[in-house]
Design a protein around this motif. Sequence first.
Motif, PDB file in Angstrom:
ATOM      1  N   PHE A  13      15.048   3.444  -0.107  1.00 49.96           N
ATOM      2  CA  PHE A  13      14.122   4.386  -0.744  1.00 49.96           C
ATOM      3  C   PHE A  13      12.831   3.687  -1.166  1.00 49.96           C
ATOM      4  CE2 PHE A  13      12.418   6.411  -4.573  1.00 49.96           C
ATOM      5  CZ  PHE A  13      12.109   7.657  -4.051  1.00 49.96           C
ATOM      6  N   VAL A  14      12.942   2.507  -1.758  1.00 45.88           N
ATOM      7  CA  VAL A  14      11.753   1.767  -2.199  1.00 45.88           C
ATOM      8  C   VAL A  14      10.894   1.381  -1.000  1.00 45.88           C
ATOM      9  CG1 VAL A  14      10.984  -0.397  -3.265  1.00 45.88           C
ATOM     10  CG2 VAL A  14      12.735   0.972  -4.374  1.00 45.88           C
ATOM     11  N   ALA A  15      11.521   0.924   0.094  1.00 46.87           N
ATOM     12  CA  ALA A  15      10.771   0.565   1.300  1.00 46.87           C
ATOM     13  C   ALA A  15      10.071   1.797   1.876  1.00 46.87           C
ATOM     14  CB  ALA A  15      11.701  -0.052   2.335  1.00 46.87           C
ATOM     15  N   PHE A  16      10.745   2.936   1.874  1.00 48.77           N
ATOM     16  CA  PHE A  16      10.132   4.175   2.344  1.00 48.77           C
ATOM     17  C   PHE A  16       8.943   4.562   1.469  1.00 48.77           C
ATOM     18  CE2 PHE A  16       9.881   8.840   2.109  1.00 48.77           C
ATOM     19  CZ  PHE A  16       9.556   9.120   3.434  1.00 48.77           C
ATOM     20  N   PHE A  17       9.114   4.460   0.157  1.00 47.32           N
ATOM     21  CA  PHE A  17       8.035   4.786  -0.779  1.00 47.32           C
ATOM     22  C   PHE A  17       6.825   3.888  -0.556  1.00 47.32           C
ATOM     23  CE2 PHE A  17       5.921   4.022  -4.854  1.00 47.32           C
ATOM     24  CZ  PHE A  17       5.494   5.312  -5.139  1.00 47.32           C
ATOM     25  N   TYR A  18       7.063   2.579  -0.400  1.00 42.69           N
ATOM     26  CA  TYR A  18       5.957   1.651  -0.152  1.00 42.69           C
ATOM     27  C   TYR A  18       5.281   1.945   1.179  1.00 42.69           C
ATOM     28  CZ  TYR A  18       7.447  -1.272  -4.073  1.00 42.69           C
ATOM     29  OH  TYR A  18       7.768  -1.746  -5.309  1.00 42.69           O
ATOM     30  N   GLY A  19       6.060   2.301   2.170  1.00 44.18           N
ATOM     31  CA  GLY A  19       5.481   2.642   3.471  1.00 44.18           C
ATOM     32  C   GLY A  19       4.590   3.877   3.402  1.00 44.18           C
ATOM     33  N   VAL A  20       5.066   4.912   2.725  1.00 46.91           N
ATOM     34  CA  VAL A  20       4.271   6.137   2.562  1.00 46.91           C
ATOM     35  C   VAL A  20       3.004   5.835   1.757  1.00 46.91           C
ATOM     36  CG1 VAL A  20       4.254   8.424   1.476  1.00 46.91           C
ATOM     37  CG2 VAL A  20       6.220   7.698   2.834  1.00 46.91           C
ATOM     38  N   THR A  21       3.139   5.048   0.696  1.00 48.17           N
ATOM     39  CA  THR A  21       1.979   4.678  -0.118  1.00 48.17           C
ATOM     40  C   THR A  21       0.963   3.888   0.693  1.00 48.17           C
ATOM     41  OG1 THR A  21       3.377   4.623  -2.097  1.00 48.17           O
ATOM     42  CG2 THR A  21       1.259   3.498  -2.227  1.00 48.17           C
ATOM     43  N   ALA A  22       1.428   2.952   1.507  1.00 43.65           N
ATOM     44  CA  ALA A  22       0.520   2.162   2.341  1.00 43.65           C
ATOM     45  C   ALA A  22      -0.168   3.037   3.375  1.00 43.65           C
ATOM     46  CB  ALA A  22       1.284   1.029   3.021  1.00 43.65           C
ATOM     47  N   TYR A  23       0.566   3.945   3.992  1.00 49.29           N
ATOM     48  CA  TYR A  23      -0.008   4.824   5.012  1.00 49.29           C
ATOM     49  C   TYR A  23      -1.122   5.696   4.435  1.00 49.29           C
ATOM     50  CZ  TYR A  23      -0.363   8.567   8.445  1.00 49.29           C
ATOM     51  OH  TYR A  23      -0.840   9.481   9.341  1.00 49.29           O
ATOM     52  N   PHE A  24      -0.814   6.400   3.356  1.00 47.95           N
ATOM     53  CA  PHE A  24      -1.815   7.285   2.771  1.00 47.95           C
ATOM     54  C   PHE A  24      -2.922   6.500   2.069  1.00 47.95           C
ATOM     55  CE2 PHE A  24       1.670  10.371   3.217  1.00 47.95           C
ATOM     56  CZ  PHE A  24       0.985  11.338   3.930  1.00 47.95           C
ATOM     57  N   GLY A  25      -2.599   5.327   1.529  1.00 49.22           N
ATOM     58  CA  GLY A  25      -3.628   4.486   0.930  1.00 49.22           C
ATOM     59  C   GLY A  25      -4.626   4.003   1.964  1.00 49.22           C
ATOM     60  N   TYR A  26      -4.141   3.657   3.157  1.00 46.00           N
ATOM     61  CA  TYR A  26      -5.024   3.238   4.243  1.00 46.00           C
ATOM     62  C   TYR A  26      -5.983   4.360   4.622  1.00 46.00           C
ATOM     63  CZ  TYR A  26      -6.491   1.964   8.939  1.00 46.00           C
ATOM     64  OH  TYR A  26      -7.244   1.699  10.052  1.00 46.00           O
ATOM     65  N   HIS A  27      -5.459   5.567   4.765  1.00 45.36           N
ATOM     66  CA  HIS A  27      -6.312   6.705   5.114  1.00 45.36           C
ATOM     67  C   HIS A  27      -7.284   7.049   3.988  1.00 45.36           C
ATOM     68  CE1 HIS A  27      -4.686   7.561   9.031  1.00 45.36           C
ATOM     69  NE2 HIS A  27      -3.471   7.402   8.537  1.00 45.36           N
ATOM     70  N   LEU A  28      -6.858   6.887   2.751  1.00 47.55           N
ATOM     71  CA  LEU A  28      -7.762   7.108   1.625  1.00 47.55           C
ATOM     72  C   LEU A  28      -8.904   6.097   1.653  1.00 47.55           C
ATOM     73  CD1 LEU A  28      -8.411   8.589  -1.033  1.00 47.55           C
ATOM     74  CD2 LEU A  28      -7.017   6.872  -2.182  1.00 47.55           C
ATOM     75  N   CYS A  29      -8.579   4.846   1.941  1.00 50.04           N
ATOM     76  CA  CYS A  29      -9.616   3.807   2.025  1.00 50.04           C
ATOM     77  C   CYS A  29     -10.621   4.120   3.120  1.00 50.04           C
ATOM     78  CB  CYS A  29      -8.992   2.434   2.260  1.00 50.04           C
ATOM     79  SG  CYS A  29      -8.149   1.784   0.829  1.00 50.04           S
TER      80      CYS A  29
END
Length: 127
Positions: A97-113
């Motif tokens: 779950f934590v790895a999935f959460f970090y992956g989703v955060t990284a994905y959307f954070g990249y697009h936000l950047c």
Amino acid sequence: MKWLSALDNSLNRLVVILTQLLLIGMFLITIINVCMRYFLDVNLLWAYDMLRVLFVGFVFFAASIVSFRREHASFVFLKNKLSVKGRYIFDILENIFVAFFYGVTAYFGYHLCLNVASQKMPASGIS
């Protein structure tokens, strides 16, 4: 493998020190800005932008510290009632779950950047 553990501990100490420096920087800038506004009636225009940048860095470094120490949110009351095998399965599910959460955060954070890269900070005009 000792060198890998030593490197891991050294990097963790470095991140803790950087996080503390960011927090101290935020505190000092806020105190200086408040004192200058109160006593001199002068506002530091760059303070808000600098605080925003320091805060973002602080959040990411602090999140990595919490993850390294495994102090993130967990269902401790449930975990303590499980057997040894149940705790092992719970730990595996928690890590997934934590790895999935970090992956989703990284994905959307990249697009936000990508979306906000061309915007400028309000007071300083830095991109």
